[in-house]
Write a protein that holds these residues in place. Sequence first.
Motif, PDB file in Angstrom:
ATOM      1  N   LYS A 241      24.334  45.274  35.525  1.00  0.00           N
ATOM      2  CA  LYS A 241      23.657  44.143  34.846  1.00  0.00           C
ATOM      3  C   LYS A 241      22.198  45.010  34.415  1.00  0.00           C
ATOM      4  CE  LYS A 241      24.794  40.138  35.900  1.00  0.00           C
ATOM      5  NZ  LYS A 241      24.962  38.857  37.478  1.00  0.00           N
ATOM      6  N   VAL A 246      23.013  44.907  28.608  1.00  0.00           N
ATOM      7  CA  VAL A 246      24.340  43.954  29.174  1.00  0.00           C
ATOM      8  C   VAL A 246      23.723  43.142  29.421  1.00  0.00           C
ATOM      9  CG1 VAL A 246      25.367  43.669  31.410  1.00  0.00           C
ATOM     10  CG2 VAL A 246      25.513  45.661  30.322  1.00  0.00           C
ATOM     11  N   VAL A 258      32.345  41.939  31.639  1.00  0.00           N
ATOM     12  CA  VAL A 258      30.925  41.950  31.540  1.00  0.00           C
ATOM     13  C   VAL A 258      30.135  41.856  29.998  1.00  0.00           C
ATOM     14  CG1 VAL A 258      29.393  44.392  31.081  1.00  0.00           C
ATOM     15  CG2 VAL A 258      30.572  44.457  33.289  1.00  0.00           C
ATOM     16  N   ALA A 260      27.956  42.302  26.762  1.00  0.00           N
ATOM     17  CA  ALA A 260      26.933  42.606  25.953  1.00  0.00           C
ATOM     18  C   ALA A 260      26.849  42.808  24.365  1.00  0.00           C
ATOM     19  CB  ALA A 260      27.556  44.280  26.756  1.00  0.00           C
ATOM     20  N   ALA A 266      29.332  46.979  26.243  1.00  0.00           N
ATOM     21  CA  ALA A 266      30.074  46.411  27.709  1.00  0.00           C
ATOM     22  C   ALA A 266      30.876  47.601  28.416  1.00  0.00           C
ATOM     23  CB  ALA A 266      31.297  45.963  26.523  1.00  0.00           C
ATOM     24  N   GLY A 269      29.169  49.337  30.771  1.00  0.00           N
ATOM     25  CA  GLY A 269      28.396  48.634  32.390  1.00  0.00           C
ATOM     26  C   GLY A 269      29.680  47.851  32.567  1.00  0.00           C
TER      27      GLY A 269
END
Lengths: 702, 150
Positions: A241, A246, A258, A260, A266, A269
């Motif tokens: 995070k 994200v 995740v 994003a 993404a 993340g």
Amino acid sequence: MKKKHTRREFIKVVSVSGGGFILATYIPFNNLLAKAGDDPKIFSPSVYLKIDSNGLVTVIVHRSEMGQGVKTALPMLIAEELEVEWEKIVIEQADADSKYGSQSTGGSTSVRRNWEPLRVAGATAREMLLIAAANKWKVDKSDCFAENGFIVNKKTNQKFSYGELVEDASKLPVPQNVKLKDPKDFKIIGKRIHRVDTPEKIYGKAKFGIDVVIPGMFYAALSRCPSFGGKVKSFKADKAKSLPGVIDVVQISNGVAVIADSTWNAFNGRDALEIDWDFGPNASVSTEDIRNEMIKHLDEEGSLFENRGNINSKIEGEKFVEAVYEVPFMAHAPMEPMNCVAKYENGKIELWAPTQNPQNAKSEVAKALGISEDNVTVHVTLMGGGFGRRLVSDFAIEAAEISKASGKAVKLTWTRKEDMKFGFYRPPSMHVLKGSVSSEGRPIKFYHHVIAPSIRQMRFDKNLTAEKSEIKEGTVDLEYQIPNLKITGTLIPTHVPISWWRAVYNSQNPFAVESFIDELAFAAGKDPYQFRKEMLPDDSRLKNVLNIAAAKSGWGTRLAKGKGRGIAISAGYESYCAQVAEVSVVDNKLKVEKFTAVIDCGVVVNPDIVEQQLEGAIAFALSAAMKGEITIKNGGVVQSNFDDFEILTYDEMPVVEVHIVQNNFKVGGVGEVGIAACAPALCNAIFAATGKRIRRLPVRLS
Amino acid sequence: MAKFNLNINNRNYSVEAEPNMPLLWVLRDKLGLTGTKYACGEGICGSCTVHIDGNAERSCVLSVKDVEGSSITTIEGLAENPDHPIFKTWIDLEVSQCGYCQPGQIMTLAAMLNKSSSKEEIEREMSTVLCRCGTYHRIRKAVDKLVEEK
Ligand code: FES
Ligand code: FES
């Protein structure tokens, strides 16, 4: 008030209406729409086509286009009977809907299952337009005929365009049993019509699933358990995070996602998630364990599939041959990784999915979200290859769950690594073959015991028995006339997800069968082509393609040292195929020089697409026969990209010569039958070149 | 996030992106130029090929920060001239199947034809662009025709 459309805009509107972002292929046409009105009346006597009062003909393709050409071939069937100019048709991709009948695009069924219904759809519309015109002129319908989008009055030469007849035709009862055209009058079917999807694809304009963007959409990536059957114990999302872009982290049934502001963010993340996995009951399983499971059964008899004569009888002077064959797990690895766009809102979900199985995606997503199917809309996108992988709806379920859990519209994109590691694989198999030939070189006995996991058993029916399973595909009902024959099978379990891979069990069983037939020919001291030919009945379509393949490939002519030819045949999907491979082996290095492929698929809809399918099948099957394989370690897949799961490359591609048998038999499938004969033809050629028999794929010469 | 000025298909774009974001994702997610395809993400397959100052490069392994100031051409840029002999030949010979790898095949070949690369160089480069549908046989026919016509 309705907005006035120009003609061009009008076409655009029509083409978008099928699902927002799926740009239908259309070829704008010239003057037919000169009278374009605001609010065209639509004549739609079938779910597969509609004609509006401007004369615009829209064909709805209900099967998925994954490269095999359905978006061209299916409309050809309708256009033929409807008597419209090919260039004037607009083609629309259907959403998932039971009204179309099966939309499952697999088993080489699209053309052969729709050959009749789509022609009937076209012919029915034509007939209704004809009756409408006849009524207007107050003449008998036999005084009229259809041509290029017009109904013509034979006597007066007057014409009505289809557009002018739409309103009247719509009021008529739909006639039953309309007469279909005589094949000799075909104008479109059988022609090398250019594919409708090519221009937009090569210009970079085509929208594949991975290219779909909808308003307010975010990008998602998912972390899944590296061993099949495992699950999330707990996870920490703080690090993820804190990364740029994200937006959210949510847990779904298959892992942690995740969300994003871009695909890249993404992915990053997702990589930063700290997940404690419960690796599940299979966490220590490796390929060796699965092989050992098959090896255990090698000496058993197996459940009986087919039996004739007596393979245990003693025959004077017979010569025995015995061998074990083996093929590994295989990934589909289509160039476009799995992906799906999903938007959940107020108990309804809309999906844009590159799926071969839209109706399945619809029902599976409904089940996963606990909503009714009526609340699930599935738009089908173009797809960058399918090969069976996209018959399973896992990626659609994932995207749907992520959208629901996050409350956002998302595009879930898999990395290549995930595509490699979380697939549904072609099952491995082992084959025990035994046979004998007489001292005159005639086949006497043939025994085949196939040991493999059953896709149906693993996926749908734990109680399925070997006899009832599909692992017999390609092992039974051989046309070879061998007096004593026994075919058996044994199912083994596997925790590795398995599924349909182009040609399914025909991608492996014929490898064992056709290679072993070669071994018998060698034991008999016979030429492998002659040996096969003598075993096939005279009226056999297989024998015909075999003979043509031998003739076209120059079978029997001399080759330089280090070179060899191999031959093999295959039948399936109501089609017949023979292939001759020509290889050279120098310093243990294999080069596949040429493939001659002959196909008899009955009536041919588009010869160019048939040839494409054969060329593609040979490349696909050669990849499996010579290049990468999928192996298992710690319960998961070892391979992660095209460097450790190699596929055939440009310089490795042989010359492919395709010959199509011309006849008017019922139309057969062409996507898969070309897979089956490829590996055995290749390996038989390697034997001819080197004397080395390849009994385990992929081929490893050193 | 930082701002980058990119010249793509002779147009100037100003985009905000993480400096390490591969050009591929900037093109696809930020600029809507989805003709450039993602398939392996590691420079192995060639699906994401674009031209950077006339050279065929794999956009999945090029950071956006490293292409500022370069002239970038994507398949959409090449297709501004649909009469380009490559497109005509591709349609004539009906090379494409699923089509997903085709922008990468075409961009790779286009760069080499522009530079009048040798047959050997073309052979070597084209052998690094993967196609799962197996269109290689027709790509070869197209390459041979285009090289001959040049
Ligand atoms: S996606 Fe860039 S080389 Fe494969
Ligand atoms: S045309 Fe499908 S991957 Fe090349």
